[in-house]
Design a protein around this motif. Structure first.
Motif, mmCIF file in Angstrom:
data_model
loop_
_atom_site.group_PDB
_atom_site.id
_atom_site.type_symbol
_atom_site.label_atom_id
_atom_site.label_comp_id
_atom_site.label_asym_id
_atom_site.label_seq_id
_atom_site.Cartn_x
_atom_site.Cartn_y
_atom_site.Cartn_z
ATOM 1 N N ASN A 28 -3.313 0.944 -12.252
ATOM 2 C CA ASN A 28 -3.357 -0.424 -12.964
ATOM 3 C C ASN A 28 -4.579 -0.293 -13.799
ATOM 4 N N THR A 29 -5.190 0.834 -14.156
ATOM 5 C CA THR A 29 -6.197 0.927 -15.181
ATOM 6 C C THR A 29 -6.174 2.214 -16.010
ATOM 7 N N ARG A 30 -6.420 2.124 -17.245
ATOM 8 C CA ARG A 30 -6.184 3.376 -18.052
ATOM 9 C C ARG A 30 -7.528 4.177 -17.955
ATOM 10 N N GLN A 31 -8.367 3.911 -17.108
ATOM 11 C CA GLN A 31 -9.890 4.792 -16.924
ATOM 12 C C GLN A 31 -9.584 5.873 -16.245
ATOM 13 N N VAL A 69 -7.787 0.934 -2.213
ATOM 14 C CA VAL A 69 -7.194 0.565 -3.522
ATOM 15 C C VAL A 69 -7.552 -1.072 -3.635
ATOM 16 N N ASP A 70 -7.080 -1.236 -4.901
ATOM 17 C CA ASP A 70 -7.293 -2.910 -5.300
ATOM 18 C C ASP A 70 -6.114 -3.470 -4.898
ATOM 19 N N LYS A 71 -6.139 -4.860 -4.817
ATOM 20 C CA LYS A 71 -4.978 -5.837 -4.275
ATOM 21 C C LYS A 71 -3.644 -5.546 -5.252
ATOM 22 N N GLU A 72 -3.908 -5.445 -6.587
ATOM 23 C CA GLU A 72 -2.897 -5.278 -7.487
ATOM 24 C C GLU A 72 -2.050 -3.851 -6.677
ATOM 25 N N THR A 73 -2.757 -2.777 -6.729
ATOM 26 C CA THR A 73 -1.814 -1.484 -6.454
ATOM 27 C C THR A 73 -1.366 -1.665 -5.180
ATOM 28 N N LEU A 74 -2.049 -2.321 -3.998
ATOM 29 C CA LEU A 74 -1.147 -2.657 -2.686
ATOM 30 C C LEU A 74 -0.047 -3.716 -3.037
ATOM 31 N N GLN A 75 -0.301 -4.595 -4.056
ATOM 32 C CA GLN A 75 1.075 -5.536 -4.219
ATOM 33 C C GLN A 75 2.172 -4.899 -4.841
ATOM 34 N N TYR A 76 1.875 -3.781 -5.587
ATOM 35 C CA TYR A 76 2.722 -3.127 -6.369
ATOM 36 C C TYR A 76 3.658 -2.131 -5.513
ATOM 37 N N LEU A 77 2.933 -1.605 -4.369
ATOM 38 C CA LEU A 77 3.691 -0.822 -3.510
ATOM 39 C C LEU A 77 4.409 -1.780 -2.741
ATOM 40 N N ARG A 78 4.048 -2.917 -2.335
ATOM 41 C CA ARG A 78 5.008 -3.761 -1.649
ATOM 42 C C ARG A 78 6.106 -4.245 -2.330
ATOM 43 N N LEU A 97 -0.367 3.311 2.224
ATOM 44 C CA LEU A 97 1.144 2.920 2.682
ATOM 45 C C LEU A 97 1.180 1.915 4.018
ATOM 46 N N ALA A 98 0.328 2.410 5.130
ATOM 47 C CA ALA A 98 0.392 1.511 6.223
ATOM 48 C C ALA A 98 -0.534 0.432 6.023
ATOM 49 N N GLU A 99 -1.463 0.301 5.187
ATOM 50 C CA GLU A 99 -2.161 -0.784 4.921
ATOM 51 C C GLU A 99 -1.321 -1.659 4.131
ATOM 52 N N SER A 100 -0.368 -1.333 3.484
ATOM 53 C CA SER A 100 0.636 -2.204 2.515
ATOM 54 C C SER A 100 1.660 -2.561 3.576
ATOM 55 N N GLY A 101 1.689 -2.396 4.695
ATOM 56 C CA GLY A 101 2.702 -3.022 5.689
ATOM 57 C C GLY A 101 4.087 -2.212 5.394
ATOM 58 N N LEU A 102 3.987 -0.871 5.067
ATOM 59 C CA LEU A 102 5.392 0.032 4.764
ATOM 60 C C LEU A 102 5.539 0.936 5.491
ATOM 61 N N MET A 103 5.081 1.092 6.741
ATOM 62 C CA MET A 103 5.351 2.196 7.286
ATOM 63 C C MET A 103 5.780 1.515 8.963
#
Length: 306
Positions: A28-31, A69-78, A97-103
Motif C-alpha cells: 500500500n506504499t511505494r516506499q 502490517v497496517d490495517k489497510e493490508t489486513l483489510q486487503y487480505l480479508r 493470515l491468521a491475524e486476518s482471520g483467514l486460517m
C-alpha cells in the motif's frame, strides 16, 4: 526462494523471461520495505484486484509483539479471502493470515521455531511444525527457508509442468524434490537420526508438550507397537521414549522461564506438568537447582552479557 523458483520455471535455463509465470510485489506504499536482513525491497505495484492473481503470497519478517502490517493490508487480505483468492503464507507470513482471520478453516504449517508463538497467539487454530509445507484448495503455508522453493515447485508442477519444475530446481542446485509430506530439518535435543519413525516420534513429542501423549498413544499414532517404539529409542539414542519426552518438556520449560513475566504455574502447565510443585521437583532433579533460581541466573547472565 519462492520467486526465484517461479523465475526459473518461467523460461528456459536461466534466461529469466516472464513467459510461463509473472508476479508483482504488492504494497500500500511505494516506499521500499526493509527486509529482516536489511535489504530493501521495492514494491512494483499498489494493491490490485486479487482476482487478477492465481495466488497472493504473504512474506513474513521477524516476529514482534505488535501487529506486523497496517490495517489497510489486513483489510486487503480479508477482501481477497472473501473473493475466493488463494492465499499463501511464507514463514511468519502465516501469522499475518491468521491475524486476518483467514486460517480458521485451514491447517497452518509453521517452522518448529515459531510453533509455540503461533499456538500462544492463535490457540483455536490448527497448526503443525513437522512438515515443510501445507497446501489445500485455497490456502498454503510453509516453514520458510528452502521450503519456500518446495512449495513454489509444487505450484509450478501443477500449473506449468514437470519440465519447468525440473529446470527451476536444477538451476537452484536442489537435487531432491520434497513434497508436503517431507519432514522439517529439525533435530530435537541435537539427536541425529535418519530413521523416519524416530524423527516422527520426536516431532510428535514436540507438538504435544502441553497436552502430553502416552508412549502407547505415540506408538499407535506411528503405526507401531509400544515395544517396537521403545526398542527403536534404545537402539538409536540409548534412552527410553519417556525420558526423551521429559527432556523435551524441560527444554520447553527453559524457554518459558526466560520470559520473566511468565508465572511459574504457567511454565509448569506449558511444559506438560500437573502443577508447579511437581515441575519444580523434576526440574531440580535434572539441573540441580529450582526453576526460580535457574531463571534468575539466566536472566542475570543475559543482562550482563559477554
Amino acid at each position: 526462494m519462492f520467486i526465484d523458483t517461479l523465475r526459473l520455471a518461467s523460461d528456459e535455463t536461466d534466461k529469466s523471461g516472464r513467459i510461463n509465470a509473472d508476479w508483482e510485489v504488492l504494497s500500500n506504499t511505494r516506499q521500499p520495505v526493509m527486509s529482516s536482513c536489511g535489504v530493501q525491497v521495492s514494491p512494483t505495484s499498489p494493491f490490485l484486484d486479487p482476482i487478477e492473481f492465481d495466488y497472493i503470497v504473504v512474506v513474513g519478517g521477524r516476529l514482534t509483539h505488535g501487529v506486523a502490517v497496517d490495517k489497510e493490508t489486513l483489510q486487503y487480505l480479508r477482501d481477497a479471502g472473501s473473493k475466493g483468492a488463494r492465499l499463501i503464507g511464507i514463514c511468519t507470513g502465516t501469522f499475518i493470515l491468521a491475524e486476518s482471520g483467514l486460517m480458521a478453516a485451514h491447517e497452518t504449517c509453521v517452522s518448529w521455531l515459531h510453533y509455540v508463538d503461533f499456538r500462544e497467539r492463535f490457540p483455536g487454530l490448527k497448526v503443525r511444525a513437522d512438515r515443510i509445507y501445507n497446501l489445500d484448495t485455497t490456502r498454503g503455508s510453509c516453514a520458510g527457508g528452502s521450503s519456500a522453493a518446495d512449495l513454489a515447485a509444487e505450484l509450478v508442477r501443477q500449473h506449468i509442468g514437470y519440465a519447468a519444475e525440473r529446470n527451476a530446481l536444477e538451476v537452484l542446485q536442489i537435487d531432491k524434490v520434497r513434497n508436503a509430506e517431507s519432514l522439517q530439518s529439525r533435530r530435537p535435543l541435537a539427536i541425529e537420526t535418519d530413521d523416519p519413525r524416530l524423527r516422527a516420534a520426536l516431532f510428535l513429542m514436540e507438538q504435544n508438550i502441553e497436552n502430553t501423549m502416552s508412549v502407547s498413544k505415540l506408538a499407535m499414532t506411528l503405526g507401531i507397537s509400544r515395544r517396537q517404539l521403545e526398542r527403536l529409542f534404545f537402539k538409536q539414542v540409548n534412552s527410553s521414549p519417556a525420558l526423551i519426552y521429559r527432556r523435551l518438556r524441560l527444554e520447553r520449560a527453559k524457554q518459558l522461564l526466560r520470559r520473566i513475566d511468565t508465572p511459574l504455574i504457567e511454565v509448569a502447565l506449558g511444559a506438560g506438568f500437573e502443577n508447579a510443585s511437581h515441575f519444580s521437583r523434576v526440574f531440580r532433579r535434572a539441573y540441580g537447582q529450582p526453576p526460580s533460581v535457574w531463571r534468575r541466573s539466566e536472566l542475570t547472565s543475559e543482562s550482563v552479557g559477554p
